[in-house]
Motif scaffolding. Structure first.
Motif, short mmCIF file in Angstrom:
data_model
loop_
_atom_site.label_atom_id
_atom_site.label_comp_id
_atom_site.label_asym_id
_atom_site.label_seq_id
_atom_site.Cartn_x
_atom_site.Cartn_y
_atom_site.Cartn_z
N ASN A 113 0.54 -1.13 -0.14
CA ASN A 113 -0.07 0.41 0.54
C ASN A 113 1.36 0.99 0.00
OD1 ASN A 113 -3.40 -0.89 -0.06
ND2 ASN A 113 -2.10 -2.02 1.39
N ASN A 114 1.70 1.49 -0.31
CA ASN A 114 3.08 2.01 0.04
C ASN A 114 2.72 3.20 1.26
OD1 ASN A 114 5.10 3.65 -1.19
ND2 ASN A 114 4.23 5.01 -2.71
N LEU A 115 2.32 2.79 2.42
CA LEU A 115 1.79 3.19 3.29
C LEU A 115 4.07 3.59 4.44
CD1 LEU A 115 -0.52 1.25 4.72
CD2 LEU A 115 -0.64 3.65 4.20
N PRO A 116 4.10 4.92 4.83
CA PRO A 116 5.32 5.04 5.40
C PRO A 116 5.18 5.24 6.80
CG PRO A 116 3.46 6.75 5.85
CD PRO A 116 2.95 6.31 4.47
N ALA A 117 6.80 4.30 7.60
CA ALA A 117 6.81 3.67 8.28
C ALA A 117 6.57 5.32 9.07
CB ALA A 117 8.17 3.83 9.04
N ASP A 118 5.51 5.13 10.03
CA ASP A 118 4.89 6.18 11.47
C ASP A 118 6.11 5.47 12.58
OD1 ASP A 118 3.14 3.71 11.37
OD2 ASP A 118 1.93 4.87 11.87
N ASN A 119 5.83 6.48 13.58
CA ASN A 119 6.01 6.36 15.33
C ASN A 119 7.52 5.98 15.61
OD1 ASN A 119 3.33 6.53 16.61
ND2 ASN A 119 2.58 4.82 15.82
N LEU A 120 7.89 6.34 14.81
CA LEU A 120 9.57 6.53 15.12
C LEU A 120 9.61 6.70 15.98
CD1 LEU A 120 10.20 8.59 11.96
CD2 LEU A 120 10.01 6.78 11.95
N ASN A 145 -1.47 5.59 8.68
CA ASN A 145 -0.21 5.29 8.09
C ASN A 145 -0.15 3.13 8.54
OD1 ASN A 145 0.49 7.09 6.86
ND2 ASN A 145 1.08 7.94 9.21
N TRP A 148 -2.13 0.31 8.57
CA TRP A 148 -3.29 -1.24 8.71
C TRP A 148 -2.90 -2.20 9.31
CZ3 TRP A 148 -4.18 0.47 2.82
CH2 TRP A 148 -4.21 2.35 2.79
N VAL A 150 -2.09 15.00 7.01
CA VAL A 150 -0.91 14.86 6.12
C VAL A 150 -1.93 15.42 4.78
CG1 VAL A 150 1.16 14.57 4.31
CG2 VAL A 150 1.27 13.95 7.48
N ASP A 151 -2.73 14.00 4.61
CA ASP A 151 -3.52 14.67 3.04
C ASP A 151 -5.37 15.19 4.34
OD1 ASP A 151 -4.76 12.08 4.01
OD2 ASP A 151 -4.36 11.38 2.39
N HIS A 176 -7.95 7.23 6.50
CA HIS A 176 -7.56 5.78 6.12
C HIS A 176 -7.77 4.55 6.77
CE1 HIS A 176 -5.07 8.31 2.91
NE2 HIS A 176 -5.34 9.45 3.77
#
Ligand code: SF4
Ligand code: SF4
Lengths: 77, 302
Positions: free
Chosen positions: B60-67, B83, B85, B170-171, B175
């Motif tokens: 799904n081309n989802l960015p890594a989050d909660n770094l 981001n 799912w 962001v958008d 989602h």
């Protein structure tokens, strides 16, 4: 605002991957204030269009926010 | 699972294109519009490898989050979000206060692992709350957000009894898991189920999955796991409060709350009529009280 040029290789919803001339791939999310819609991204991927993306950095996310996308050789949108 | 006879037709490593109806070979099911599909997540065989999380992000081309590190066991994902799912929960059960013990019974583990996801509810509250119709039921009986119609109002967020759907700052759109809608249309099994090495996540036609899950519970009971039960099948916990059933359902061995699942989720739409009635009753009550007080002051003046 930082700028990156490359080819759109993957599109999912408002997210796209841009591969630059050095082969590095970066993930962008179409920003809420960008003058464009997510459905305009898929045709760019199909055409393998070369685009110029003006972007901002994000917090707590490995990805950039695309603020302006222009097809190289065409006017910006 | 035995090998599908069609698998012998594709022995080569380099394929000229996508195998037609590939899900027949990988999940033993042909994907056809008009049928009901879902996930059966058997938490007893999850090893916490997070292949499902990665496969979901990749496809799904989802960015890594909660770094960074959360400090919660091996779980650095934290929760489902705009981001993320798929979220593999790590629950450490033994020892005092949930802290992992250093001593275990032979061949037993103090870990509970569960790959959480959108439940693709039969009567989906997120869909009922959406004022624009962006959330819809697909031809595969799954629930998806149409990005070009979502206006980011966020009504779906509190409506979801499982805390799944999320609006991205962001958008500005909602989602959640699409049950790989694009893959289903291409005859492909969802990415997470295909990547799962232990078949903890099984994709298939809902009635087939439900029957398979009942059998698995019976087998576990026979093998000495009396606490195994289903969450989200018709009449089971999780399928409460008029939700009908959950197309993504789970086999659990501890109370739902242990996995951060609600014990008895409900459909917020059920509360609309009582809240409207109580609101109208309150307004009527206040009007009667005001009329009485104004009438009393008029009587005193005259
Ligand atoms: S789990 Fe939440 S987001 Fe998923 S279908 Fe049900 S209500 Fe909607
Ligand atoms: S891929 Fe399967 S085994 Fe690995 S974490 Fe996900 S559900 Fe568990």
């Amino acid at each position: 605002m930082p700028v990156r040029e490359g080819v759109v290789t993957i599109v999912q919803e408002s997210r796209f991957q841009l591969v630059g001339d050095d082969g590095s791939a970066h993930l962008f999310i179409l920003g809420r204030n960008a003058a464009g819609e997510a459905d305009q991204l898929a045709p760019l991927q199909r055409r393998q269009a070369r685009v110029r993306v003006e972007y901002a950095r994000t917090r707590n996310l490995i990805g950039f926010v695309a603020e302006k996308i222009s097809v190289c050789g065409e006017s910006g949108r | 699972m035995t090998m599908h006879p069609r698998a012998a037709d594709f022995p080569q490593s380099d394929l000229p294109g996508v195998i037609p109806h590939e899900s027949e070979l990988t999940a033993g099911v042909r994907i056809e519009p008009g049928r009901s599909y879902g996930f059966f997540t058997d938490t007893t065989v999850c090893i916490g490898c997070k292949a499902c999380e990665v496969a979901c992000k990749e496809w799904n081309n989802l960015p890594a989050d909660n770094l960074g590190l959360t400090g919660h066991s091996y779980d650095n994902t934290g929760a489902l979000s705009a981001n993320t799912w798929r979220h593999v929960a790590f629950v450490e059960t033994s020892g005092c206060g949930g802290v992992r013990d250093t001593v275990e019974a032979p061949f037993q583990s103090g870990w509970l692992m569960m790959s959480d996801v959108c439940k693709h509810c039969h009567n989906a509250p997120c869909l009922e709350a959406c004022p624009t119709g962006a959330l819809f039921k697909t031809e595969f009986d799954t629930v998806v957000v149409q990005q070009d119609i979502c206006n980011g109002c966020g009504y779906c967020v509190p409506a979801c009894p499982f805390g799944v759907v999320d609006v991205s700052p962001v958008d500005g759109k909602a989602h959640k898991c699409t049950l790989c809608y694009d893959r289903l249309k291409g005859g492909l099994e969802p990415a997470c189920a295909k990547a799962c090495p232990t078949d903890s996540i099984q994709f298939g036609e809902l009635s087939v999955l439900q029957a398979r899950a009942e059998e698995r519970v019976a087998v576990l009971h026979e093998r000495g796991v009396p606490g195994a039960y289903l969450y989200g099948t018709p009449g089971a916990p999780g399928a409460t409060g008029d939700l009908g059933h959950l197309n993504a359902f789970f086999l659990l061995t501890a109370r739902p709350e242990v996995y951060n699942l609600p014990a008895a989720p409900t459909r917020p739409a059920n509360r609309v009529a009582p809240s409207l009635a109580s609101g109208l009753a309150a307004v009527a009550g206040l009007a009667v009280a005001a009329a009485f007080l104004l009438g009393a002051s008029d009587r005193r003046r005259s």
